[in-house]
Enzyme design. Structure first.
Site, PDB file in Angstrom:
ATOM      1  N   GLU A  41       0.846  -1.198  -0.172  1.00  0.00           N
ATOM      2  CA  GLU A  41       0.030  -0.075  -0.034  1.00  0.00           C
ATOM      3  C   GLU A  41       0.881   1.338  -0.027  1.00  0.00           C
ATOM      4  O   GLU A  41       1.587   1.649   0.887  1.00  0.00           O
ATOM      5  CB  GLU A  41      -0.842  -0.013   1.226  1.00  0.00           C
ATOM      6  CG  GLU A  41      -1.841  -1.211   1.004  1.00  0.00           C
ATOM      7  CD  GLU A  41      -2.496  -1.531   2.645  1.00  0.00           C
ATOM      8  OE1 GLU A  41      -2.264  -0.737   3.488  1.00  0.00           O
ATOM      9  OE2 GLU A  41      -3.060  -2.393   2.708  1.00  0.00           O
ATOM     10  N   GLU A  72      -4.412  -6.349   2.705  1.00  0.00           N
ATOM     11  CA  GLU A  72      -3.135  -7.188   3.070  1.00  0.00           C
ATOM     12  C   GLU A  72      -3.582  -8.744   2.569  1.00  0.00           C
ATOM     13  O   GLU A  72      -2.489  -9.439   2.175  1.00  0.00           O
ATOM     14  CB  GLU A  72      -2.935  -7.371   4.600  1.00  0.00           C
ATOM     15  CG  GLU A  72      -2.427  -5.863   4.978  1.00  0.00           C
ATOM     16  CD  GLU A  72      -3.369  -4.817   5.084  1.00  0.00           C
ATOM     17  OE1 GLU A  72      -2.935  -3.739   5.178  1.00  0.00           O
ATOM     18  OE2 GLU A  72      -4.656  -4.969   5.054  1.00  0.00           O
ATOM     19  N   ASP A  96       2.750  -2.964  11.638  1.00  0.00           N
ATOM     20  CA  ASP A  96       2.688  -4.238  12.146  1.00  0.00           C
ATOM     21  C   ASP A  96       1.279  -4.698  12.267  1.00  0.00           C
ATOM     22  O   ASP A  96       0.983  -5.836  12.265  1.00  0.00           O
ATOM     23  CB  ASP A  96       3.526  -4.215  13.405  1.00  0.00           C
ATOM     24  CG  ASP A  96       3.429  -2.760  14.194  1.00  0.00           C
ATOM     25  OD1 ASP A  96       2.553  -2.411  14.191  1.00  0.00           O
ATOM     26  OD2 ASP A  96       4.706  -2.144  14.492  1.00  0.00           O
ATOM     27  N   HIS A 141      -0.532   0.402  15.173  1.00  0.00           N
ATOM     28  CA  HIS A 141       0.784   1.014  14.740  1.00  0.00           C
ATOM     29  C   HIS A 141       2.134   0.707  15.194  1.00  0.00           C
ATOM     30  O   HIS A 141       2.946   1.249  14.908  1.00  0.00           O
ATOM     31  CB  HIS A 141       0.516   2.379  14.351  1.00  0.00           C
ATOM     32  CG  HIS A 141      -0.574   2.889  13.238  1.00  0.00           C
ATOM     33  ND1 HIS A 141      -1.889   2.646  13.573  1.00  0.00           N
ATOM     34  CD2 HIS A 141      -0.477   3.389  12.021  1.00  0.00           C
ATOM     35  CE1 HIS A 141      -2.578   3.171  12.504  1.00  0.00           C
ATOM     36  NE2 HIS A 141      -1.461   3.625  11.444  1.00  0.00           N
TER      37      HIS A 141
END
Length: 336
Positions: A41, A72, A96, A141
């Site tokens: 992305e 994803e 993550d 995040h």
């Protein structure tokens, strides 16, 4: 051979931030093999939210650096198909905490296809994940999911901690025929370091002693390596000699240098950002105890994040292991 490949650096060593080291390593891998492609992305025109892929789409084209939809699971599924056509996809998970929609693809398909096919199918996929906290980000995040992938048979997991390793390890991971989860310490992206562009790197799945010492051994990876080096500096001012080992590879673990160190120092402290319960520190502590029991002068200690969801950014400095917590553990260990 392209003009880019023919050109040689004027000097073998240059200084750059860790993030730039990754960018240079990705560029080198793409120059060396036209089957290497990048997907994720905002990796193309934007160059990634951390600018790790900056300039690569401009130089290699939209067919090799692909801005993927916000899916994803779709990115991973597409990559699996590409490997059957001979490509070597390098995937960026933007943060993550965004990896979980792709978790089933990673652990059920990417990790299993080589075994399921009796070795006929290879999965040369690199999954880049910026991980850990320290950047003042919002929820999802700042996670540390490395243990969830390290416990999955069929996956290899590595983490760089400095610019030189970033440059070389990403190239080694891309060249591997095994699927590799590449954990990047996002708060260290801007840390400067010397990168040797010409010397042969050490093998990918090996740990390294970064600082020698005689009194205790600190074992870390990724973002905590810098914290441990700073702690060793501070401990030296108090008269304690601390050895620091950068694991670099989380699956498979290369613990022989750790065992050798602990047999000399008699004291071991494992440091990581992830939660303590069932974190990698638990496995490392168990193995040290099994192999070095009679050399240990104190229990193996762990300095980790807490068994809590990652807190709001205003509280993250209290959550993350820092110099004071590491030094306190060193003092406790040496006091036995």
């Amino acid at each position: 051979m392209s003009e880019r490949q023919q050109s040689k650096p004027e000097t073998s060593t240059v200084k750059m931030p860790l993030g730039k080291g990754l960018n240079a390593g990705l560029r080198a891998a793409m120059e060396a093999d036209d089957k290497v492609m990048i997907m994720g992305e905002d990796v193309g025109k934007l160059g990634g939210v951390f600018r790790i892929t900056d300039g690569l789409q401009k130089d290699f084209g939209e067919s090799r650096v692909i801005d993927a939809p916000l899916s994803e699971s779709g990115i991973l599924g597409t990559a699996i198909g590409l490997t059957f056509r001979g490509y070597r996809p390098v995937l960026e998970i933007q943060f993550d905490g965004f990896v979980y929609p792709a978790y089933d693809q990673i652990v059920s398909q990417v990790a299993k296809l080589h075994f399921r096919s009796s070795g006929k199918v290879k999965m040369p996929i690199v999954i880049r994940i910026p991980f850990g906290g320290g950047i003042g980000a919002v929820e999802h995040h700042s996670e540390s999911p490395e243990a969830q992938f390290a416990l999955t048979a069929g996956l290899k997991v590595v983490s760089c901690s400095n610019a030189n390793d970033a440059y070389w390890m990403i190239q080694q991971a891309i060249a591997s025929d095994d699927p590799i989860v590449f954990m990047e310490p996002k708060r260290r992206y801007w840390d400067q370091g010397e990168v040797d562009l010409t010397s042969d790197p050490i093998p990918l799945h090996t740990s390294r002693v970064l600082r020698e010492g005689t009194d205790a051994t600190l074992i870390a990876y990724g973002p905590m390596v810098k914290t441990c080096l700073e702690s060793a500096d501070a401990a030296a001012e108090e008269g304690n000699s601390i050895e620091v080992i950068d694991l670099r590879t989380l699956s498979p673990l290369d613990l022989d240098p750790v065992f050798e160190s602990v047999r000399r120092t008699g004291h071991a402290i494992v440091v990581h950002e992830a939660a303590q319960t069932l974190g990698l520190g638990a496995e490392i502590s168990a193995r040290i105890t099994e192999k070095c029991f009679y050399a240990l002068e104190a229990p193996v200690l762990r300095v980790t994040g807490y068994d809590l969801p990652y807190p709001p950014s205003r509280a993250e400095e209290e959550f993350l292991p820092g110099l004071d917590r590491v030094l306190e553990a060193v003092d406790r260990s040496l006091a036995y």
